[in-house]
Write an enzyme that holds these catalytic residues in place. Structure first.
Site, PDB file in Angstrom:
ATOM      1  N   HIS A  56      -5.263   9.546   1.509  1.00 25.06           N
ATOM      2  CA  HIS A  56      -4.526   9.478   2.784  1.00 25.06           C
ATOM      3  C   HIS A  56      -4.587  10.792   3.536  1.00 25.06           C
ATOM      4  O   HIS A  56      -3.639  11.171   4.234  1.00 25.06           O
ATOM      5  CB  HIS A  56      -3.056   9.087   2.541  1.00 25.06           C
ATOM      6  CG  HIS A  56      -2.889   7.703   2.016  1.00 25.06           C
ATOM      7  ND1 HIS A  56      -2.713   6.604   2.816  1.00 25.06           N
ATOM      8  CD2 HIS A  56      -2.901   7.238   0.750  1.00 25.06           C
ATOM      9  CE1 HIS A  56      -2.608   5.509   2.069  1.00 25.06           C
ATOM     10  NE2 HIS A  56      -2.735   5.865   0.813  1.00 25.06           N
ATOM     11  N   ASN A 129       1.828   0.579   2.751  1.00 22.95           N
ATOM     12  CA  ASN A 129       0.536   0.383   3.425  1.00 22.95           C
ATOM     13  C   ASN A 129       0.649  -0.758   4.425  1.00 22.95           C
ATOM     14  O   ASN A 129       1.703  -1.397   4.515  1.00 22.95           O
ATOM     15  CB  ASN A 129      -0.535   0.012   2.381  1.00 22.95           C
ATOM     16  CG  ASN A 129      -1.086   1.248   1.671  1.00 22.95           C
ATOM     17  OD1 ASN A 129      -0.937   2.374   2.141  1.00 22.95           O
ATOM     18  ND2 ASN A 129      -1.696   1.027   0.520  1.00 22.95           N
TER      19      ASN A 129
HETATM   20 FE1  HDE Z   1      -0.215   6.791  -2.804  1.00 24.94          FE
HETATM   21  N1  HDE Z   1      -0.359   8.772  -2.979  1.00 24.94           N
HETATM   22  N2  HDE Z   1      -0.441   6.601  -4.788  1.00 24.94           N
HETATM   23  N3  HDE Z   1      -0.090   4.773  -2.683  1.00 24.94           N
HETATM   24  N4  HDE Z   1       0.123   6.973  -0.873  1.00 24.94           N
HETATM   25  C1  HDE Z   1      -0.312   9.664  -1.952  1.00 24.94           C
HETATM   26  O1  HDE Z   1       0.747  11.778  -1.941  1.00 24.94           O
HETATM   27  C2  HDE Z   1      -0.382   7.599  -5.701  1.00 24.94           C
HETATM   28  C3  HDE Z   1      -0.179   3.855  -3.710  1.00 24.94           C
HETATM   29  C4  HDE Z   1       0.468   5.983   0.018  1.00 24.94           C
HETATM   30  O2  HDE Z   1       1.412   9.933   4.877  1.00 24.94           O
HETATM   31  C5  HDE Z   1      -0.384  11.068  -2.432  1.00 24.94           C
HETATM   32  O3  HDE Z   1       1.095  13.581  -0.608  1.00 24.94           O
HETATM   33  C6  HDE Z   1      -0.456   7.093  -7.041  1.00 24.94           C
HETATM   34  C7  HDE Z   1       0.290   2.575  -3.297  1.00 24.94           C
HETATM   35  C8  HDE Z   1       0.633   6.519   1.317  1.00 24.94           C
HETATM   36  O4  HDE Z   1       1.794  11.608   3.488  1.00 24.94           O
HETATM   37  C9  HDE Z   1      -0.338  10.947  -3.917  1.00 24.94           C
HETATM   38  C10 HDE Z   1      -0.593   5.745  -6.931  1.00 24.94           C
HETATM   39  C11 HDE Z   1       0.652   2.707  -1.989  1.00 24.94           C
HETATM   40  C12 HDE Z   1       0.376   7.870   1.229  1.00 24.94           C
HETATM   41  C13 HDE Z   1      -0.351   9.461  -4.135  1.00 24.94           C
HETATM   42  C14 HDE Z   1      -0.570   5.450  -5.531  1.00 24.94           C
HETATM   43  C15 HDE Z   1       0.415   4.073  -1.626  1.00 24.94           C
HETATM   44  C16 HDE Z   1       0.074   8.125  -0.142  1.00 24.94           C
HETATM   45  C17 HDE Z   1      -1.571  11.829  -1.944  1.00 24.94           C
HETATM   46  C18 HDE Z   1      -0.753   4.725  -8.047  1.00 24.94           C
HETATM   47  C19 HDE Z   1       1.175   1.633  -1.037  1.00 24.94           C
HETATM   48  C20 HDE Z   1       0.383   8.894   2.368  1.00 24.94           C
HETATM   49  C21 HDE Z   1      -1.053  13.121  -1.466  1.00 24.94           C
HETATM   50  C22 HDE Z   1       0.456   4.579  -8.842  1.00 24.94           C
HETATM   51  C23 HDE Z   1       2.356   0.939  -1.538  1.00 24.94           C
HETATM   52  C24 HDE Z   1       1.745   9.405   2.614  1.00 24.94           C
HETATM   53  C25 HDE Z   1       0.342  12.881  -1.270  1.00 24.94           C
HETATM   54  C26 HDE Z   1       1.653  10.406   3.739  1.00 24.94           C
HETATM   55  C27 HDE Z   1      -0.186   9.419  -0.665  1.00 24.94           C
HETATM   56  C28 HDE Z   1      -0.288   8.976  -5.374  1.00 24.94           C
HETATM   57  C29 HDE Z   1      -0.733   4.126  -5.001  1.00 24.94           C
HETATM   58  C30 HDE Z   1       0.647   4.551  -0.284  1.00 24.94           C
HETATM   59  C31 HDE Z   1      -1.460  11.638  -4.669  1.00 24.94           C
HETATM   60  C32 HDE Z   1      -0.426   7.928  -8.335  1.00 24.94           C
HETATM   61  C33 HDE Z   1       0.349   1.327  -4.179  1.00 24.94           C
HETATM   62  C34 HDE Z   1       1.009   5.721   2.579  1.00 24.94           C
HETATM   63  O5  HDE Z   1       0.849  11.505  -4.406  1.00 24.94           O
END
Ligand code: HDE
Length: 485
Positions: A56, A129
């Site tokens: 993202h 999302n």
């Molecule tokens: Fe993320 N995700 N994600 N994700 N995600 C990040 O946070 C993560 C997942 C989502 O505008 C990270 O600051 C793991 C699902 C958004 O700043 C990180 C898993 C969904 C954003 C991270 C998921 C999301 C992130 C990257 C599996 C939808 C942007 C850097 C368990 C429900 C937020 C950060 C923004 C960002 C980890 C799966 C949505 C690495 C470990 C499912 C919208 O922390």
């Protein structure tokens, strides 16, 4: 000097005499290390980038408000939802998933939909999302999945063989793959797409009674998508198309809005529902759990400074406020660790003190020190708890509620789960034109896959979802639906 002329200064506030010429020994002499203004400018410039988000990375943000339009207090005691008409300021960040910070907006990818509500009980982040489900259902697979979405370590190019190899060996991805490859895989703008919390969460009312809940943000602008070829052209001509479109719409007073609805499931239903309601690869039928209106989100102000507000914004699905709690959804549980950990690494341990992240409600705790602690660090107040000096104390009425769990502590497989019904239902919901575009998008994406075994395995999954779905993909790839792979 006229009263509003400002002196250029160094970061330590000293006025700068000359910002055009480095200090040298005579006209042709070497530059002098005593030119501390020069040294500071060059050194600070080297440190302007903070690590981009590992996923993202490319995004756009806006400020706005949330207004309650329906009474949901019998489900949750969350204060920002406590009465119709109540408004809460918020900040939202939209994003793509796989691309780097400078990548194109109009790619085929889910879109991040991260909302920070600055409630009177602390910030509540809903980090979802634009799709109601996700590719996988267990956090342990996330780093591997994202590796396939990023660049091949040898070629530094995107690698469709890795993408489809992972998906063909992780059939739980089929539902989200179908959404991704459908028209909704490339929204026309950030304003013309829905948003979802995706996971199941728990709401708790003032009496301590709980329900399971799923969030749906429905765009008031209507759903609009980009055709694959139009999107590809835009990606080349204007990689920041979605960013620019959102900024201009708000700048011109065309404020985008979404209606927030929830689905509510009684706690006990989770034990008997026909599939695991905490499985984020599945949606709950709206016949079983109809949408209930909650409120309306309006975006009405652009950031003043992109880096300060959008790049430094930190969202976490773990920032619960009283009345909203976690569910045992394995992906959510993993995220409860990952986000705050990412923020400590990317922005710093005191990221919640930055203006964009700072709650608008009071913050009182015994956290002290850490890099860039610029808020007075608690002054001379008592710095430990429990204490006899009237320091901030816990409020038992805000303890999280419990829920019954059972079973053996071990790694439990879910291979036996149904990964096909909801993907097939979605395929059968599509019109003939939508199916044709879906099939073409998949065939185009799978064509470069190196190993036929991967293609045949993936075709089998499409076929199990719907025989026509699998057959049309096979035909497009010049293969047959092989019974065995
Ligand atoms: Fe993320 N995700 N994600 N994700 N995600 C990040 O946070 C993560 C997942 C989502 O505008 C990270 O600051 C793991 C699902 C958004 O700043 C990180 C898993 C969904 C954003 C991270 C998921 C999301 C992130 C990257 C599996 C939808 C942007 C850097 C368990 C429900 C937020 C950060 C923004 C960002 C980890 C799966 C949505 C690495 C470990 C499912 C919208 O922390």
């Amino acid at each position: 000097m006229s009263e509003n002329k400002k002196n250029l200064t160094t970061s330590w506030g000293a006025p700068v005499g000359d910002n055009q010429n480095s200090m040298t020994a005579g006209y042709r002499g070497p530059t002098l290390i005593q030119d501390v203004h020069l040294l500071e400018k060059l050194a600070h410039f080297n440190r302007e980038r903070v690590p981009e988000r590992v996923v993202h990375a490319k995004g756009a943000g806006a400020h706005g408000y949330f207004e309650v339009t329906n009474d949901v207090t019998n489900y949750t005691k969350a204060k920002f939802l406590s009465e119709v008409g109540k408004r809460t300021p918020l900040f939202i960040r939209f994003s793509t998933v796989a691309g780097e910070n400078g990548s194109a907006d109009t790619v085929r990818d889910p879109r991040g939909f991260a909302v920070k509500f600055y409630t009177e009980d602390g910030n509540y982040d809903l980090v979802g999302n634009n799709t109601p489900v996700f590719f996988i259902r267990d956090a342990i697979k996330f780093p591997d999945f994202i590796h396939t979405q990023k660049r091949d370590p040898r070629t530094h190019l995107k690698n469709p063989t890795a993408v489809w190899d992972f998906w063909s060996l992780s059939p739980e991805s089929l539902h989200q793959v179908t959404i991704l490859m459908s028209d909704r895989g490339i929204p026309a703008t950030y304003r013309h797409m829905h948003g979802f919390g995706s996971h199941t969460f728990k709401w708790v009312n003032a009496e301590g009674e709980g329900v399971w809940v799923k969030y749906h943000f429905k765009t008031e602008q209507g759903i609009k998508n980009l055709a694959t070829d139009v999107a590809a052209k835009l990606a080349g001509e204007n990689p920041d198309y979605h960013t620019e479109e959102l900024f201009n719409a708000i700048e011109n007073g065309d404020f985008p809005a979404w209606k927030l609805y929830v689905q509510i499931m009684p706690l006990e239903d989770a034990n008997t529902y026909r599939f695991d309601p905490f499985d984020v690869t599945k949606v709950w039928s709206q016949k079983d759990y109809p949408l209930i209106e909650v409120g309306r989100m309006v975006l009405d102000k652009n950031p003043e400074n992109y880096f300060a507000e959008v790049e430094q914004a930190t969202f976490s699905p773990g920032t619960f406020v009283p009345g909203i709690e976690a569910s045992p959804d394995k992906m959510l549980q993993g995220r409860l660790f990952a986000y705050a950990d990412a923020h400590r690494y990317r922005v710093g341990v005191n990221h919640n003190h930055l203006p964009i992240n700072r709650p608008k409600s009071d913050v009182h705790n015994y956290q002290r020190d850490g890099q860039m602690r610029f808020d007075g660090n608690g002054g001379g107040s008592v710095y430990y708890e429990p204490n006899s000096f009237g320091g901030p104390a816990e409020s038992p009425e805000n303890k999280q509620t419990g829920y019954l769990v059972s079973g053996v502590a071990e790694s439990v497989s879910y291979d036996h789960h149904d990964h096909y019904t909801q993907a097939g239902d979605l395929y059968r919901l599509l019109s003939e034109e939508e199916r044709t575009r879906l099939v073409q998008n998949i065939v185009d994406s799978m064509k470069p896959v190196e190993k036929e075994e991967i293609k045949l395995r993936q075709i089998q999954h499409f076929y199990k979802a719907d025989p026509e779905y699998g057959t049309r993909i096979a035909q497009g790839l010049g293969l047959s639906v092989s019974k065995e792979v």
